[in-house]
Design a protein around this motif. Structure first.
Motif, PDB file in Angstrom:
ATOM      1  N   PHE A   1      10.265 -13.542   9.642  1.00 37.09           N
ATOM      2  CA  PHE A   1      11.502 -12.782   9.765  1.00 37.09           C
ATOM      3  C   PHE A   1      11.874 -12.220   8.415  1.00 37.09           C
ATOM      4  O   PHE A   1      11.877 -12.950   7.411  1.00 37.09           O
ATOM      5  N   ARG A   2      12.190 -10.935   8.391  1.00 37.23           N
ATOM      6  CA  ARG A   2      12.743 -10.376   7.153  1.00 37.23           C
ATOM      7  C   ARG A   2      14.224 -10.719   7.084  1.00 37.23           C
ATOM      8  O   ARG A   2      14.991 -10.404   7.996  1.00 37.23           O
ATOM      9  N   ILE A   3      14.591 -11.358   5.993  1.00 34.63           N
ATOM     10  CA  ILE A   3      15.966 -11.796   5.787  1.00 34.63           C
ATOM     11  C   ILE A   3      16.575 -10.952   4.672  1.00 34.63           C
ATOM     12  O   ILE A   3      15.917 -10.647   3.682  1.00 34.63           O
TER      13      ILE A   3
ATOM     14  N   THR B   1       7.835 -13.331  -0.692  1.00 33.72           N
ATOM     15  CA  THR B   1       8.902 -13.027  -1.652  1.00 33.72           C
ATOM     16  C   THR B   1       8.942 -11.556  -2.077  1.00 33.72           C
ATOM     17  O   THR B   1       9.620 -11.207  -3.044  1.00 33.72           O
ATOM     18  N   GLY B   2       8.170 -10.701  -1.378  1.00 30.30           N
ATOM     19  CA  GLY B   2       8.234  -9.274  -1.653  1.00 30.30           C
ATOM     20  C   GLY B   2       7.610  -8.881  -2.983  1.00 30.30           C
ATOM     21  O   GLY B   2       6.890  -9.655  -3.620  1.00 30.30           O
ATOM     22  N   GLY B   3       7.911  -7.659  -3.392  1.00 26.74           N
ATOM     23  CA  GLY B   3       7.374  -7.142  -4.664  1.00 26.74           C
ATOM     24  C   GLY B   3       8.517  -6.776  -5.577  1.00 26.74           C
ATOM     25  O   GLY B   3       9.496  -7.510  -5.655  1.00 26.74           O
ATOM     26  N   GLY B   4       8.389  -5.628  -6.237  1.00 26.79           N
ATOM     27  CA  GLY B   4       9.488  -5.123  -7.047  1.00 26.79           C
ATOM     28  C   GLY B   4       9.327  -5.262  -8.548  1.00 26.79           C
ATOM     29  O   GLY B   4      10.220  -4.854  -9.297  1.00 26.79           O
ATOM     30  N   TYR B   5       8.216  -5.831  -9.004  1.00 31.19           N
ATOM     31  CA  TYR B   5       8.045  -6.045 -10.451  1.00 31.19           C
ATOM     32  C   TYR B   5       7.933  -4.703 -11.178  1.00 31.19           C
ATOM     33  O   TYR B   5       7.141  -3.845 -10.802  1.00 31.19           O
ATOM     34  N   GLY B   6       8.721  -4.548 -12.211  1.00 34.24           N
ATOM     35  CA  GLY B   6       8.825  -3.262 -12.897  1.00 34.24           C
ATOM     36  C   GLY B   6       7.647  -2.959 -13.818  1.00 34.24           C
ATOM     37  O   GLY B   6       6.886  -3.829 -14.208  1.00 34.24           O
TER      38      GLY B   6
ATOM     39  N   PHE C   1      11.536 -11.778   2.165  1.00 33.82           N
ATOM     40  CA  PHE C   1      12.586 -10.939   1.593  1.00 33.82           C
ATOM     41  C   PHE C   1      11.964 -10.001   0.583  1.00 33.82           C
ATOM     42  O   PHE C   1      10.906 -10.277   0.020  1.00 33.82           O
ATOM     43  N   HIS C   2      12.571  -8.866   0.406  1.00 35.40           N
ATOM     44  CA  HIS C   2      12.155  -7.909  -0.635  1.00 35.40           C
ATOM     45  C   HIS C   2      13.448  -7.329  -1.174  1.00 35.40           C
ATOM     46  O   HIS C   2      14.212  -6.737  -0.423  1.00 35.40           O
ATOM     47  N   ILE C   3      13.702  -7.540  -2.458  1.00 30.43           N
ATOM     48  CA  ILE C   3      15.056  -7.297  -2.957  1.00 30.43           C
ATOM     49  C   ILE C   3      15.224  -6.024  -3.765  1.00 30.43           C
ATOM     50  O   ILE C   3      16.315  -5.728  -4.216  1.00 30.43           O
ATOM     51  N   GLY C   4      14.155  -5.260  -3.933  1.00 30.87           N
ATOM     52  CA  GLY C   4      14.328  -4.019  -4.687  1.00 30.87           C
ATOM     53  C   GLY C   4      13.062  -3.693  -5.433  1.00 30.87           C
ATOM     54  O   GLY C   4      12.055  -4.394  -5.290  1.00 30.87           O
ATOM     55  N   SER C   5      13.099  -2.632  -6.192  1.00 33.63           N
ATOM     56  CA  SER C   5      11.891  -2.160  -6.840  1.00 33.63           C
ATOM     57  C   SER C   5      12.182  -1.817  -8.291  1.00 33.63           C
ATOM     58  O   SER C   5      13.333  -1.602  -8.657  1.00 33.63           O
ATOM     59  N   GLN C   6      11.123  -1.786  -9.103  1.00 33.75           N
ATOM     60  CA  GLN C   6      11.243  -1.467 -10.528  1.00 33.75           C
ATOM     61  C   GLN C   6      12.255  -2.408 -11.201  1.00 33.75           C
ATOM     62  O   GLN C   6      13.089  -2.000 -12.012  1.00 33.75           O
TER      63      GLN C   6
ATOM     64  N   SER D   1       0.805  -1.232   0.000  1.00 34.89           N
ATOM     65  CA  SER D   1       0.000   0.000   0.000  1.00 34.89           C
ATOM     66  C   SER D   1       0.828   1.268   0.000  1.00 34.89           C
ATOM     67  O   SER D   1       0.322   2.337  -0.314  1.00 34.89           O
ATOM     68  N   LYS D   2       2.114   1.179   0.329  1.00 34.17           N
ATOM     69  CA  LYS D   2       2.899   2.409   0.329  1.00 34.17           C
ATOM     70  C   LYS D   2       2.993   3.021  -1.069  1.00 34.17           C
ATOM     71  O   LYS D   2       3.278   4.203  -1.204  1.00 34.17           O
ATOM     72  N   ALA D   3       2.741   2.219  -2.114  1.00 31.02           N
ATOM     73  CA  ALA D   3       2.770   2.750  -3.480  1.00 31.02           C
ATOM     74  C   ALA D   3       1.692   3.815  -3.688  1.00 31.02           C
ATOM     75  O   ALA D   3       1.934   4.846  -4.326  1.00 31.02           O
TER      76      ALA D   3
HETATM   77  C1  LIG Z   1       8.019  -1.416  -1.227  1.00 34.91           C
HETATM   78  C2  LIG Z   1       7.790  -2.812  -0.843  1.00 34.91           C
HETATM   79  C3  LIG Z   1       7.061  -3.661  -1.674  1.00 34.91           C
HETATM   80  C4  LIG Z   1       6.509  -3.237  -3.016  1.00 34.91           C
HETATM   81  O1  LIG Z   1       7.465  -2.809  -3.898  1.00 34.91           O
HETATM   82  P1  LIG Z   1       7.050  -2.489  -5.417  1.00 34.91           P
HETATM   83  O2  LIG Z   1       8.328  -2.217  -6.078  1.00 34.91           O
HETATM   84  O3  LIG Z   1       6.143  -1.316  -5.391  1.00 34.91           O
HETATM   85  O4  LIG Z   1       6.369  -3.715  -5.945  1.00 34.91           O
HETATM   86  C5  LIG Z   1       6.820  -4.936  -1.240  1.00 34.91           C
HETATM   87  N1  LIG Z   1       7.302  -5.372  -0.051  1.00 34.91           N
HETATM   88  C6  LIG Z   1       8.013  -4.579   0.764  1.00 34.91           C
HETATM   89  C7  LIG Z   1       8.489  -5.095   2.048  1.00 34.91           C
HETATM   90  C8  LIG Z   1       8.292  -3.290   0.394  1.00 34.91           C
HETATM   91  O5  LIG Z   1       9.015  -2.513   1.207  1.00 34.91           O
END
Ligand SMILES: *Cc1c(COP(=O)(O)O)cnc(C)c1O
Length: 420
Positions: free
Chosen positions: A143-145, A234-239, A195-200, A54-56
């Motif tokens: 746990f966030r790794i 597995t987090g987000g980050g899809y560009g 884990f969340h490895i990055g964005s875009q 939701s932070k998006a």
């Molecule tokens: C920001 C964030 C996301 C979403 O990232 P997008 O690049 O917008 O998909 C997902 N999980 C965590 C923990 C985040 O900090």
């Protein structure tokens, strides 16, 4: 004269009706993305869940749409959680992140029974253990790794490398200690890892590498301390598409790769495949938003550059000045005119760095034209500020030719309302 239509809505008419700058968000596109997620991920693979980051972009109406579409939602602050609470979002579908949750935020999460708290560090684990005990409420956690993979994206939105403020480092001693500690806490139940490895991200290889690393961790903690991983977030980050040759890939480009790799690794280690959670933010809402501006001053420096001034800028879209982000834009009231001039779109703040777009190709441009900047749905409204005491724009939701106001434009009185 041809105007730019967005979700079958005439954007020039929207600018007249609501004023500019104006955020316009397409419910149709958001629903399309949610449907793709359901069809190609949650219904295609059993024991999975999708949550919207939701932070998006978060408003009460956005939370209602996500709730109606059946996705979960991830929040990273008390304010985001509060918004979810205010629309009766199902709390069991909330995932709560953050590298320094305050005591108040932890209490709020525990009291409201949020589905998962993603614990980032020992300090938080300790606090959470105490709070959960005090309220006699079971806290389900991950746990966030930090998997130690480097994604190919801007330094400030890279989060998976070892040297990161986020998460528990991938170090056997530290992780074992954290797991053992969680297992001791009476009101805390550790379900697995995040884990969340990055964005875009444009490629799926970073996710695949992270899965390999986490699967090896799952195997190791099972063998060494008997911990069974039941969930993996597995987090987000899809560009998405912003500019040039960046593209939004179909969801399956990422999720199929994640699932295939995880299934392969689980087979290799003889582990049961955990429940898999994905958390896209930008992919759902980024291309669903545009921002409309009115062009005012036009300054031509012969032989050098033409600056075109808009009535917004870094307060409503900080990404160009923050990450050097690139955007595409068009002149909404001149869709039938050929772009043949190069201009630079300048924001109205007292900062030389407040440039929204360098070298944009436009038709003959005049004061009063409406500029539509594309792909502003994610990390624009949610990152907006009142710098230079500029009121935040209104947000209008459009759906199949109809428009409705979902956030009112701020007034000058809104800006001073807390001042004594
Ligand atoms: C920001 C964030 C996301 C979403 O990232 P997008 O690049 O917008 O998909 C997902 N999980 C965590 C923990 C985040 O900090």
């Amino acid at each position: 004269m041809a105007n730019f239509l967005f979700s079958n809505t005439d954007t020039v008419k929207l600018a007249e009706k609501y004023g500019t700058p104006l955020y316009v968000v397409s419910e149709d596109i958001i629903v399309e993305r949610c449907n793709e997620i359901k069809r190609d991920f949650t219904e295609r693979h059993k024991n999975t869940m999708a949550v919207y980051a939701s932070k998006a972009f978060l408003t009460k109406e956005m939370a209602r749409i996500i709730k109606r579409e059946g996705l979960g939602m991830d929040v990273v602050s008390g304010g985001e959680l509060y918004t979810a609470i205010k629309v009766d979002f199902p709390m069991e579908k909330i995932v709560f992140h953050g590298n320094n949750k305050t005591l108040n935020e932890i209490e709020m999460a525990v009291k409201h029974n949020v589905g998962r708290i993603v614990v980032d560090n020992f300090y938080e684990l300790d606090l959470l253990g105490k709070v959960a005990k005090k309220y006699k409420k079971k806290a389900n956690i991950l746990f966030r790794i930090t998997p130690g993979v480097d994604s190919h994206t801007h330094k400030y939105i890279r989060t998976g490398q070892i040297d990161s403020k986020f998460g528990i480092p991938l170090n056997e001693n530290i992780i074992h200690k954290a797991i053992l500690k969680a297992m001791e806490l009476e009101y805390v139940e550790l379900k697995g890892f995040h884990f969340h490895i990055g964005s875009q991200l444009q490629e799926n290889e970073t996710h695949v590498k992270a899965i390999k690393i986490i699967a090896s961790l799952m195997n190791e903690v099972k063998n060494d301390i008997g911990f069974i991983t039941k969930e993996l977030n597995t987090g987000g980050g899809y560009g998405i598409h912003y500019n040039g040759n960046e593209h939004r890939k179909p969801l399956r480009y990422f999720t199929d790769a994640i699932m295939e790799e995880l299934e392969k690794e689980c087979e290799k280690y003889n582990l049961e495949r955990p429940k898999v959670i994905i958390e896209p933010g930008r992919w759902i809402v980024g291309e669903a938003g545009i921002t409309l501006y009115t062009i005012g001053s036009i300054k031509n420096i012969p032989g050098i550059r033409t600056y075109v001034g808009i009535d917004g800028g870094m307060p409503d879209n900080p990404r160009p000045s923050l990450y050097n982000a690139k955007y595409e834009a068009l002149v909404a009231n001149k869709m039938d005119e050929e772009p043949k001039n190069i201009v630079t779109v300048a924001g109205k703040c007292c900062e030389s760095g407040d440039i929204l777009i360098w070298d944009l190709k436009v038709p003959y441009i005049e004061s009063g034209d409406i500029l539509a900047v594309l792909s502003t749905g994610a990390y624009n409204y949610s990152m907006a500020s009142n710098y230079n005491r500029i009121p935040r724009p209104a947000v209008v939701m459009v759906s199949n030719g109809k428009d409705r106001l979902i956030v009112k434009r701020e007034t000058y009185d809104d800006i001073i309302k807390n001042e004594i």
